[in-house]
Design an enzyme around this catalytic site. Sequence first.
Site, PDB file in Angstrom:
ATOM      1  N   ASP A  74       0.819  -1.212   0.000  1.00  0.00           N
ATOM      2  CA  ASP A  74       0.000   0.000   0.000  1.00  0.00           C
ATOM      3  C   ASP A  74       0.853   1.261   0.000  1.00  0.00           C
ATOM      4  OD1 ASP A  74      -2.192  -1.603  -0.001  1.00  0.00           O
ATOM      5  OD2 ASP A  74      -2.826  -1.157   2.048  1.00  0.00           O
ATOM      6  N   GLY A  75       2.017   1.206   0.660  1.00  0.00           N
ATOM      7  CA  GLY A  75       2.912   2.367   0.667  1.00  0.00           C
ATOM      8  C   GLY A  75       3.367   2.741  -0.728  1.00  0.00           C
ATOM      9  N   ARG A  79       2.790   6.326  -2.846  1.00  0.00           N
ATOM     10  CA  ARG A  79       3.823   7.041  -3.590  1.00  0.00           C
ATOM     11  C   ARG A  79       3.443   7.206  -5.061  1.00  0.00           C
ATOM     12  NH1 ARG A  79       7.508  10.933  -3.122  1.00  0.00           N
ATOM     13  NH2 ARG A  79       9.191  10.700  -4.627  1.00  0.00           N
ATOM     14  N   ASN A 149      -4.362   8.730   2.056  1.00  0.00           N
ATOM     15  CA  ASN A 149      -4.729   8.069   3.308  1.00  0.00           C
ATOM     16  C   ASN A 149      -5.045   9.062   4.423  1.00  0.00           C
ATOM     17  OD1 ASN A 149      -4.763   5.391   2.627  1.00  0.00           O
ATOM     18  ND2 ASN A 149      -3.007   4.805   3.869  1.00  0.00           N
ATOM     19  N   ASP A 179      -0.358  12.772  21.607  1.00  0.00           N
ATOM     20  CA  ASP A 179       0.852  12.643  20.801  1.00  0.00           C
ATOM     21  C   ASP A 179       0.637  13.199  19.405  1.00  0.00           C
ATOM     22  OD1 ASP A 179       2.131  11.467  22.896  1.00  0.00           O
ATOM     23  OD2 ASP A 179       2.184   9.444  22.067  1.00  0.00           O
ATOM     24  N   THR A 190      -8.520   2.503   7.168  1.00  0.00           N
ATOM     25  CA  THR A 190      -7.983   1.169   7.464  1.00  0.00           C
ATOM     26  C   THR A 190      -6.469   1.193   7.654  1.00  0.00           C
ATOM     27  OG1 THR A 190      -7.891   0.697   5.081  1.00  0.00           O
ATOM     28  CG2 THR A 190      -9.838  -0.060   6.280  1.00  0.00           C
ATOM     29  N   GLY A 191      -5.889   2.396   7.777  1.00  0.00           N
ATOM     30  CA  GLY A 191      -4.449   2.523   7.948  1.00  0.00           C
ATOM     31  C   GLY A 191      -4.079   2.969   9.356  1.00  0.00           C
ATOM     32  N   TYR A 192      -3.338   4.053   9.438  1.00  0.00           N
ATOM     33  CA  TYR A 192      -2.859   4.591  10.711  1.00  0.00           C
ATOM     34  C   TYR A 192      -4.022   4.861  11.664  1.00  0.00           C
ATOM     35  CZ  TYR A 192       0.242   7.585  13.630  1.00  0.00           C
ATOM     36  OH  TYR A 192       0.987   8.145  14.640  1.00  0.00           O
ATOM     37  N   ALA A 214      -3.027   8.587  21.008  1.00  0.00           N
ATOM     38  CA  ALA A 214      -2.722   8.463  22.449  1.00  0.00           C
ATOM     39  C   ALA A 214      -3.121   9.716  23.223  1.00  0.00           C
ATOM     40  CB  ALA A 214      -1.234   8.158  22.637  1.00  0.00           C
TER      41      ALA A 214
END
Length: 294
Positions: A74-75, A79, A149, A179, A190-192, A214
């Site tokens: 996915d990365g 890109r 994303n 944070d 569905t990522g980070y 967090a």
Amino acid sequence: MKVAIYGQTYRNNSGKYVKLLIDALVENGVEAVVEESFYAIVKEEVNLSKAFATFSVDDPVDPSFDLLFSIGGDGTILRTVTYVRNCGLPIIGINTGRLGFLATIQKDKIEESVSQIINKDYNIVNRSLLQISASPEIESVGDLDFALNEIAISRKNTTSMITVETYLNEEYLTSYWADGLIVATPTGSTGYSLSCAGPVIAPDAKSIVLTPIAPHNLNARPLVIPDSTEIKLRVSGREDTYLVSLDSRIATVPNHTDLIIKRAPFDINLIELKAQSFLKTLRNKLLWGEDKRN
């Protein structure tokens, strides 16, 4: 048919899959053009049948191409978006990485998938993006001011939390003491964002999700808002700067900079083969329904 091929890095075991794709394209009379840096790696490792034309970030793809193959995870697709930008070129990913929510062609299905693509046995799905602007401007972002994303705000060089003052359509929402804060598209849900307890959002939902990273204020929870919303963020903390990431691209930003985030004026087109769907991907990747009690 004319296609572009892009990859970032080269895994030790991925050579045979790159060759499989290129051979399948050549056998079907497809004109293939390979990103120059990836081509330099591939031709050292793989015995290609012939030489291929190349493209680069300075000479990007354009509407004369029919589609772009992204080889990796996915990365790599994230890109790839920086090459396609707003030209509307459809992207399809071959997953030689790990999870692969966006890169959906599995390695053992390459030849079959190429045949489907040539026969136009697929759908094109639109994915919204986010765009950022700042006052003062973030010089390192330049015209790559968009993300498929998420746009994430996070602390830098400190263990102390930052405060993210947040406004929606100029109305004050809250100040996240955390944070950082993730502003994600449905694609990025569905990522980070998901790893920080954000919700999964269907790709065609007209939404944006704000997910704190967090948070110290424990009543802070992810918030889903319409994608017509203009989001303004102002960050403060013990350090003089913080980080802004647009997918995988990172910039350092001074405290008290006003960030404006909103839906980008263009979408990205992804190719979805007829046998694929977002719900099938969820079941396969998140193992939904795998509980033995079902």
